[in-house]
Design a protein around this motif. Sequence first.
Motif, PDB file in Angstrom:
ATOM      1  N   TYR A   1       3.855  12.478   2.875  1.00 43.55           N
ATOM      2  CA  TYR A   1       3.342  11.184   3.317  1.00 43.55           C
ATOM      3  C   TYR A   1       4.007  10.067   2.518  1.00 43.55           C
ATOM      4  O   TYR A   1       3.341   9.269   1.889  1.00 43.55           O
ATOM      5  CB  TYR A   1       1.820  11.127   3.154  1.00 43.55           C
ATOM      6  CG  TYR A   1       1.103  12.137   4.001  1.00 43.55           C
ATOM      7  CD1 TYR A   1       0.825  11.868   5.336  1.00 43.55           C
ATOM      8  CD2 TYR A   1       0.730  13.367   3.486  1.00 43.55           C
ATOM      9  CE1 TYR A   1       0.182  12.780   6.126  1.00 43.55           C
ATOM     10  CE2 TYR A   1       0.086  14.299   4.276  1.00 43.55           C
ATOM     11  CZ  TYR A   1      -0.185  13.996   5.593  1.00 43.55           C
ATOM     12  OH  TYR A   1      -0.825  14.911   6.368  1.00 43.55           O
TER      13      TYR A   1
ATOM     14  N   LEU B   1       0.843  -1.193   0.000  1.00 43.11           N
ATOM     15  CA  LEU B   1       0.000   0.000   0.000  1.00 43.11           C
ATOM     16  C   LEU B   1       0.878   1.242   0.000  1.00 43.11           C
ATOM     17  O   LEU B   1       1.942   1.260   0.613  1.00 43.11           O
ATOM     18  CB  LEU B   1      -0.906   0.021   1.232  1.00 43.11           C
ATOM     19  CG  LEU B   1      -1.919  -1.116   1.352  1.00 43.11           C
ATOM     20  CD1 LEU B   1      -2.642  -1.027   2.682  1.00 43.11           C
ATOM     21  CD2 LEU B   1      -2.906  -1.083   0.203  1.00 43.11           C
TER      22      LEU B   1
ATOM     23  N   ILE C   1      -8.614   7.132   1.991  1.00 45.03           N
ATOM     24  CA  ILE C   1      -8.121   7.730   3.235  1.00 45.03           C
ATOM     25  C   ILE C   1      -6.655   8.106   3.160  1.00 45.03           C
ATOM     26  O   ILE C   1      -6.109   8.639   4.128  1.00 45.03           O
ATOM     27  CB  ILE C   1      -8.341   6.796   4.443  1.00 45.03           C
ATOM     28  CG1 ILE C   1      -7.492   5.515   4.306  1.00 45.03           C
ATOM     29  CG2 ILE C   1      -9.790   6.459   4.613  1.00 45.03           C
ATOM     30  CD1 ILE C   1      -7.618   4.589   5.491  1.00 45.03           C
ATOM     31  N   ALA C   2      -5.993   7.845   2.030  1.00 46.79           N
ATOM     32  CA  ALA C   2      -4.595   8.248   1.901  1.00 46.79           C
ATOM     33  C   ALA C   2      -4.504   9.761   2.051  1.00 46.79           C
ATOM     34  O   ALA C   2      -5.169  10.493   1.320  1.00 46.79           O
ATOM     35  CB  ALA C   2      -4.042   7.813   0.547  1.00 46.79           C
TER      36      ALA C   2
ATOM     37  N   ASN D   1       1.203   5.400   0.747  1.00 50.17           N
ATOM     38  CA  ASN D   1       0.697   6.628   1.368  1.00 50.17           C
ATOM     39  C   ASN D   1      -0.489   6.413   2.305  1.00 50.17           C
ATOM     40  O   ASN D   1      -1.374   7.261   2.398  1.00 50.17           O
ATOM     41  CB  ASN D   1       0.300   7.657   0.292  1.00 50.17           C
ATOM     42  CG  ASN D   1       1.500   8.123  -0.515  1.00 50.17           C
ATOM     43  OD1 ASN D   1       2.630   7.954  -0.083  1.00 50.17           O
ATOM     44  ND2 ASN D   1       1.254   8.678  -1.678  1.00 50.17           N
ATOM     45  N   VAL D   2      -0.535   5.273   2.985  1.00 52.47           N
ATOM     46  CA  VAL D   2      -1.611   5.019   3.946  1.00 52.47           C
ATOM     47  C   VAL D   2      -0.991   4.667   5.294  1.00 52.47           C
ATOM     48  O   VAL D   2      -0.334   3.640   5.419  1.00 52.47           O
ATOM     49  CB  VAL D   2      -2.524   3.859   3.497  1.00 52.47           C
ATOM     50  CG1 VAL D   2      -3.654   3.668   4.505  1.00 52.47           C
ATOM     51  CG2 VAL D   2      -3.074   4.119   2.120  1.00 52.47           C
TER      52      VAL D   2
ATOM     53  N   ASN E   1      -3.850   9.281  -6.936  1.00 56.02           N
ATOM     54  CA  ASN E   1      -2.826   9.633  -5.968  1.00 56.02           C
ATOM     55  C   ASN E   1      -1.468   9.886  -6.613  1.00 56.02           C
ATOM     56  O   ASN E   1      -0.486  10.064  -5.919  1.00 56.02           O
ATOM     57  CB  ASN E   1      -2.672   8.521  -4.921  1.00 56.02           C
ATOM     58  CG  ASN E   1      -3.799   8.551  -3.919  1.00 56.02           C
ATOM     59  OD1 ASN E   1      -4.491   9.555  -3.806  1.00 56.02           O
ATOM     60  ND2 ASN E   1      -4.002   7.469  -3.196  1.00 56.02           N
TER      61      ASN E   1
ATOM     62  N   LEU F   1      -5.543   3.013   8.561  1.00 53.69           N
ATOM     63  CA  LEU F   1      -6.245   1.965   7.820  1.00 53.69           C
ATOM     64  C   LEU F   1      -6.896   0.967   8.771  1.00 53.69           C
ATOM     65  O   LEU F   1      -8.075   0.624   8.615  1.00 53.69           O
ATOM     66  CB  LEU F   1      -5.263   1.249   6.888  1.00 53.69           C
ATOM     67  CG  LEU F   1      -5.851   0.081   6.097  1.00 53.69           C
ATOM     68  CD1 LEU F   1      -6.981   0.542   5.191  1.00 53.69           C
ATOM     69  CD2 LEU F   1      -4.768  -0.622   5.278  1.00 53.69           C
TER      70      LEU F   1
ATOM     71  N   ALA G   1      -8.117   2.400   1.040  1.00 51.46           N
ATOM     72  CA  ALA G   1      -6.767   2.949   1.151  1.00 51.46           C
ATOM     73  C   ALA G   1      -6.606   4.182   0.267  1.00 51.46           C
ATOM     74  O   ALA G   1      -6.009   5.176   0.669  1.00 51.46           O
ATOM     75  CB  ALA G   1      -5.741   1.883   0.769  1.00 51.46           C
TER      76      ALA G   1
ATOM     77  N   THR H   1      -0.131   1.974  -6.020  1.00 54.22           N
ATOM     78  CA  THR H   1      -0.439   0.927  -5.055  1.00 54.22           C
ATOM     79  C   THR H   1      -0.325  -0.394  -5.798  1.00 54.22           C
ATOM     80  O   THR H   1      -0.963  -0.586  -6.825  1.00 54.22           O
ATOM     81  CB  THR H   1      -1.863   1.088  -4.504  1.00 54.22           C
ATOM     82  OG1 THR H   1      -1.932   2.344  -3.845  1.00 54.22           O
ATOM     83  CG2 THR H   1      -2.182  -0.017  -3.514  1.00 54.22           C
TER      84      THR H   1
ATOM     85  N   THR I   1     -13.077   9.036  10.505  1.00 59.59           N
ATOM     86  CA  THR I   1     -12.180   9.480   9.451  1.00 59.59           C
ATOM     87  C   THR I   1     -12.990  10.273   8.444  1.00 59.59           C
ATOM     88  O   THR I   1     -14.225  10.223   8.423  1.00 59.59           O
ATOM     89  CB  THR I   1     -11.526   8.280   8.760  1.00 59.59           C
ATOM     90  OG1 THR I   1     -12.553   7.457   8.192  1.00 59.59           O
ATOM     91  CG2 THR I   1     -10.702   7.466   9.745  1.00 59.59           C
TER      92      THR I   1
END
Length: 844
Positions: free
Chosen positions: A633, A466, A677-678, A468-469, A623, A474, A674, A610, A765
Amino acid sequence: MALSMHKDASNSMDSSKYVRYTPEQVEALERVYAECPKPSSLRRQQLIRECPILSNIEPKQIKVWFQNRRCREKQRKEASRLQTVNRKLTAMNKLLMEENDRLQKQVSHLVYENGYMKQQIHTASATTTTDNSCESVVMSGQNQQQQNPTPQHPQRDANNPAGLLAIAEETLAEFLSKATGTAVDWVQMIGMKPGPDSIGIVAVSRNCSGVAARACGLVSLEPTKVAEILKDRPSWYRDCRCLDVLSIVPTGSGGTIELIYMQTYAPTTLAAARDFWTVRYTTSLEDGSLVICERSLTSTTGGPTGPPSSNFVRAEMLPSGYLIRPCEGGGSIIHIVDHVDLDVWSVPEVLRPLYESSKILAQKLTIAALQHIRQIAQESSGEIQYGGGRQPAVLRTFSQRLCRGFNDAVNGFVEDGWSLLGNDGVEDVTIAINSSPNKFLGSQYNSSMFPAFGGGVLCAKASMLLQNVPPALLVRFLREHRSEWADYGVDAYSAACLKATPYAVPCARPGGFPSTQVILPLAHTIEHEEFLEVVRIEGHAFSPEDVALARDMYLLQLCSGVDENAIGACAQLVFAPIDESFADDALLLPSGFCVIPLDPKTDTPTTTRTLDLASTLEVGSGNTRAAGEADDYNLRSVLTIAFQFTFENHLRDNVAAMARQYVRSVVGSVQRVAMAIAPSRLSTQLGPKSLPGSPEALTLARWISRSYRVHTGSDLFRVESTAGDAILKQLWQHSDAIMCCSVKTNASPVFTFANQAGLDMLETTLVALQDIMLDKVLDESGRKILCSEFSKIMQQGFAYLPAGICASSMNRPVSYDQAIAWKVLNDDDSNHCLAFMFMNWSFV
């Protein structure tokens, strides 16, 4: 009875009598105090009637005696508490002074080394011959070698205890030079603040072979008890599969030398597990300290050859161990050093950061040891009380069994009975079966749950990378929003393994049956880094044929690593179905998720995708960033998923197909979550999923701030900056909880935005925020006040709401001193939404 009464004429307020009690009277009063420290007026009168020796004392004087007795008891407890704190502070001060001395030695060493290097560079630049230049380079490397001395030893005779003792003494000296000296360049981990109630001082290695971590702290247990706990590594080291002591040799000084073979689990499905062949030396020092030190036996160190291993990669433990020093007034000061070489070259390159991270070693091994001892110390002192009638040791065993069962499933060792099942041509999900569950589950479990005509356990597992999470973010989302990825029908099938008549094999489908979950806390560790809980899944039927599945189910769940501030922390969510009886020896078949961060490499460009490590699944470009763009991040982590199911032999292929399809659907759900919420750059998009017609985050922040100023006449921020995305960052980092609600007719207000404090208050979140309604957050009083003030908000643009109580998404009560509600107007001065600011909020 002797009574002495004195009146103090100078103090008109003191009209009471001074009473001198006889020993018999005091004994009688003490007996009552032990049963009831604060007796009522009736109880005091009854006491006088029951005890003739108290008959000449007035009831008021009896009341005063109990007041004084309670006061003395409180003073004694406070004095005892202060003495304990003082002892802790004295011990911690001693520890910090020693640490300061060590750091000063380290600084002196580095200053000397720096001067030496400068001299060599100067010599090299002044020398024209190649030979001298090479010599200076060789010389300059000598200090680096001194950081990790690797002495060469002749081969020792395996049958000669003196040879083993020589290895043990060398191990002791090298361990102590790491624990209290400067043999390793230690760097303190961020966030590990020393203090009487802190976990201790934690440091990781820099520029040394292998990976190393060091910790020192205080615990309120005696050294011998601490040593006993630490030597029982499987009881606290979650990655330890087994530890066998193959030989014990006593030494003349009362110590012992042990030959130990230890196996550890692999953290993912993509690399082999590790094992260690070591010598462990337990002895006492002249100052009364206990030492347990350990190192691998290799051809370099000498000693007997260890057992062969086919499914493991032999790793090396460099001199490591525990220094346990008695504390004045009780307790111990512990120094822990873990130093290992995990043979990083035997794993795929993308996974090497897992085996090169001293932070992960510190969290999984070093800090885990210190936390476990502190936990047992507090349990032993009675400071921790758990509800439900469960003993702390039983709850701890549940946690260990959940972790061990999950690790067993991920690793799938052949000697445990696991074998791979043929795949369907796509290598993204691995299916393993175990047809000898008695061997796998252990003799303490009853085999009656497995059909007499044959069956077993099936595990579907996958690993993915994954981007940037944060692992904590997560796993917290997966825990709080199970319906986002889980299928109720599959959960029902898993729960049915506890019954005599399982349901038919379900077909995994997106969404599944509707269900809600209720999390019931069971226990947590003192540092709150791990939670054990029971999850009740409430089912609801769509149609009459679904009624059989529409029943409540229960999961025993372990959640760890959800603190986003922890450095290098792994996060895990593991659960297993349980029945209503929830016996202490209940069968547990764990499934779940484990997310381990990969330390970013500074010498290689970061990827912007990812990846599923097995199938290299591509994701959208949402992303992706321009090459070379700064990324705050720069996080990569490995996610391992494993789900276990029981099966009957004649349904094995059906269960395998269901499990494969289900894990693929879970992988897809996790990838979507993922991506949502990244944490992306605040200026581009703060919200993970935008509602139709929603403005950009920066525009919304500007509307919120401007509307607040227009309506209230004051500024939301002390100094408002108009440069770039500064206003959005100010809103995001505001100390009070600020959130926005949609305002629509015939619909309950739904949250559309919250700053970081607002998300913390709601315990949610950004991706899940838009599923929370305002009605569910405010209590009945808050809803009534808002209704009464709503017309005022619409007319004058804002209203102040009094202090009150609301609830987070996890149903935790939250108090606040005051709230402000105001209309947020868009650029056309039309109503866009309603904003709230909850000031000085805190969890009750």
